[in-house]
Design a protein around this motif. Structure first.
Motif, short mmCIF file in Angstrom:
data_model
loop_
_atom_site.label_atom_id
_atom_site.label_comp_id
_atom_site.label_asym_id
_atom_site.label_seq_id
_atom_site.Cartn_x
_atom_site.Cartn_y
_atom_site.Cartn_z
N VAL A 36 -7.79 0.63 -7.09
CA VAL A 36 -9.00 -0.16 -6.90
C VAL A 36 -9.72 -0.22 -8.24
O VAL A 36 -10.24 0.79 -8.71
N GLY A 37 -9.73 -1.39 -8.85
CA GLY A 37 -10.31 -1.50 -10.18
C GLY A 37 -9.41 -0.85 -11.21
O GLY A 37 -8.18 -0.88 -11.12
N VAL A 38 -10.02 -0.21 -12.21
CA VAL A 38 -9.27 0.46 -13.28
C VAL A 38 -9.03 1.90 -12.86
O VAL A 38 -9.96 2.63 -12.54
N GLY A 39 -7.81 2.32 -12.86
CA GLY A 39 -7.50 3.70 -12.48
C GLY A 39 -6.04 3.85 -12.11
O GLY A 39 -5.25 2.91 -12.18
N ARG A 40 -5.67 5.05 -11.73
CA ARG A 40 -4.30 5.33 -11.37
C ARG A 40 -3.98 4.77 -9.99
O ARG A 40 -4.87 4.61 -9.16
N PRO A 41 -2.71 4.46 -9.74
CA PRO A 41 -2.32 4.01 -8.39
C PRO A 41 -2.69 5.07 -7.36
O PRO A 41 -2.65 6.27 -7.61
N ARG A 42 -3.06 4.63 -6.17
CA ARG A 42 -3.42 5.55 -5.10
C ARG A 42 -2.20 5.88 -4.26
O ARG A 42 -1.17 5.24 -4.34
N VAL A 43 -2.32 6.94 -3.46
CA VAL A 43 -1.28 7.34 -2.53
C VAL A 43 -1.75 7.04 -1.13
O VAL A 43 -2.82 7.47 -0.72
N GLY A 44 -0.97 6.27 -0.39
CA GLY A 44 -1.29 5.96 0.99
C GLY A 44 -0.34 6.68 1.93
O GLY A 44 0.71 7.18 1.52
N TYR A 45 -0.70 6.72 3.19
CA TYR A 45 0.10 7.44 4.19
C TYR A 45 0.30 6.57 5.42
O TYR A 45 -0.61 5.88 5.85
N ARG A 46 1.52 6.60 5.96
CA ARG A 46 1.81 5.92 7.22
C ARG A 46 2.69 6.84 8.07
O ARG A 46 3.42 7.68 7.54
N LEU A 47 2.58 6.71 9.37
CA LEU A 47 3.37 7.54 10.27
C LEU A 47 4.83 7.15 10.22
O LEU A 47 5.18 6.00 10.01
N VAL A 48 5.70 8.12 10.41
CA VAL A 48 7.12 7.87 10.53
C VAL A 48 7.40 7.26 11.90
O VAL A 48 6.91 7.76 12.91
N VAL A 49 8.13 6.17 11.89
CA VAL A 49 8.51 5.53 13.14
C VAL A 49 9.87 6.09 13.55
O VAL A 49 10.89 5.75 12.98
N ALA A 50 9.87 6.98 14.51
CA ALA A 50 11.12 7.62 14.94
C ALA A 50 11.36 7.31 16.41
O ALA A 50 10.66 7.82 17.28
#
Length: 217
Positions: A57-71
């Motif tokens: 978001v803007g100037v900065g390092r890439p963020r880490v997102g999370y999503r559930l495993v679809v099993a």
């Protein structure tokens, strides 16, 4: 954070249409971002969630997102039903490939970049596999041929009892993904899936350029 609060984190990820980061979780649950990140990482370690890169978001390092495993749930009864879907392993694999096509259709946008634009097939493969809970362990590319090693844990029970079905699902998943990436991409690559030597739930996925595509360049 109590176990009940951990369930709230899991529910928050499950309800999100796209991966969410620790800051979003912290704001929604009124906890410190370090606490949110700690429990998100625990969900990843236990196999309930996967971490994916998000743009900054803007100037900065890439963020880490999370999503559930679809099993998909697989039990003895389901395995017995699946085993009756085809008279031979070859028939079951082809039927499973059709299921893989349908599975991909639920999780990929059907966008065509045009006949002159070919997306990177490895990027497409890694995106859908990670989204559905598979873990990429290695990628080897040479002369337009790509071999992807992955843990088939979402289909572990199938791989153990009906390996041809697990292979068919992954093949169909990738065939549909390539077709969704570009109208011509699926005609440029053949998809092959085979078990990895000595791997309990490891699969090798080959994306090989077909002769017609190679000779046209």
């Amino acid at each position: 954070m109590s176990p009940r609060q951990r369930d709230r984190v899991r529910s928050l990820i499950a309800d999100a249409d796209t991966p969410i980061d620790a800051q979003t979780v912290a704001a929604a649950l009124s906890v410190h971002v370090t606490t949110a990140r700690f429990h998100l990482n625990n969900l990843v370690e236990e196999g309930s969630a996967v971490a994916v890169g998000l743009p900054p978001v803007g100037v900065g390092r890439p963020r880490v997102g999370y999503r559930l495993v679809v099993a998909p749930p697989i039990d003895d009864l389901m395995l017995m039903l699946i085993a009756r879907l085809g008279a031979t392993p070859e028939e079951r694999e082809e039927l499973a490939a059709e299921v893989g096509h349908a599975w991909a259709a639920k999780h990929l946008p059907t966008t065509d970049l045009g006949p002159d634009v070919l997306p990177d097939p490895v990027v497409l493969a890694e995106t859908i596999l990670t989204r559905l809970g598979f873990r990429i362990t290695d990628v080897v590319s040479a002369f337009g041929q790509h071999e992807i090693s992955l843990c088939g844990c979402p289909l572990e029970e199938l791989e153990k009892d009906l390996p041809e079905v697990a292979r068919g699902v992954v093949r169909g998943l990738l065939e549909a993904t390539l077709a969704a990436g570009s109208a011509t991409l699926s005609s440029h690559y053949a998809v092959q899936v085979r078990p990895a030597p000595g791997g309990a739930c490891e699969l090798r996925l080959n994306l090989s350029q077909v002769a017609e595509a190679s000779s046209s360049h």
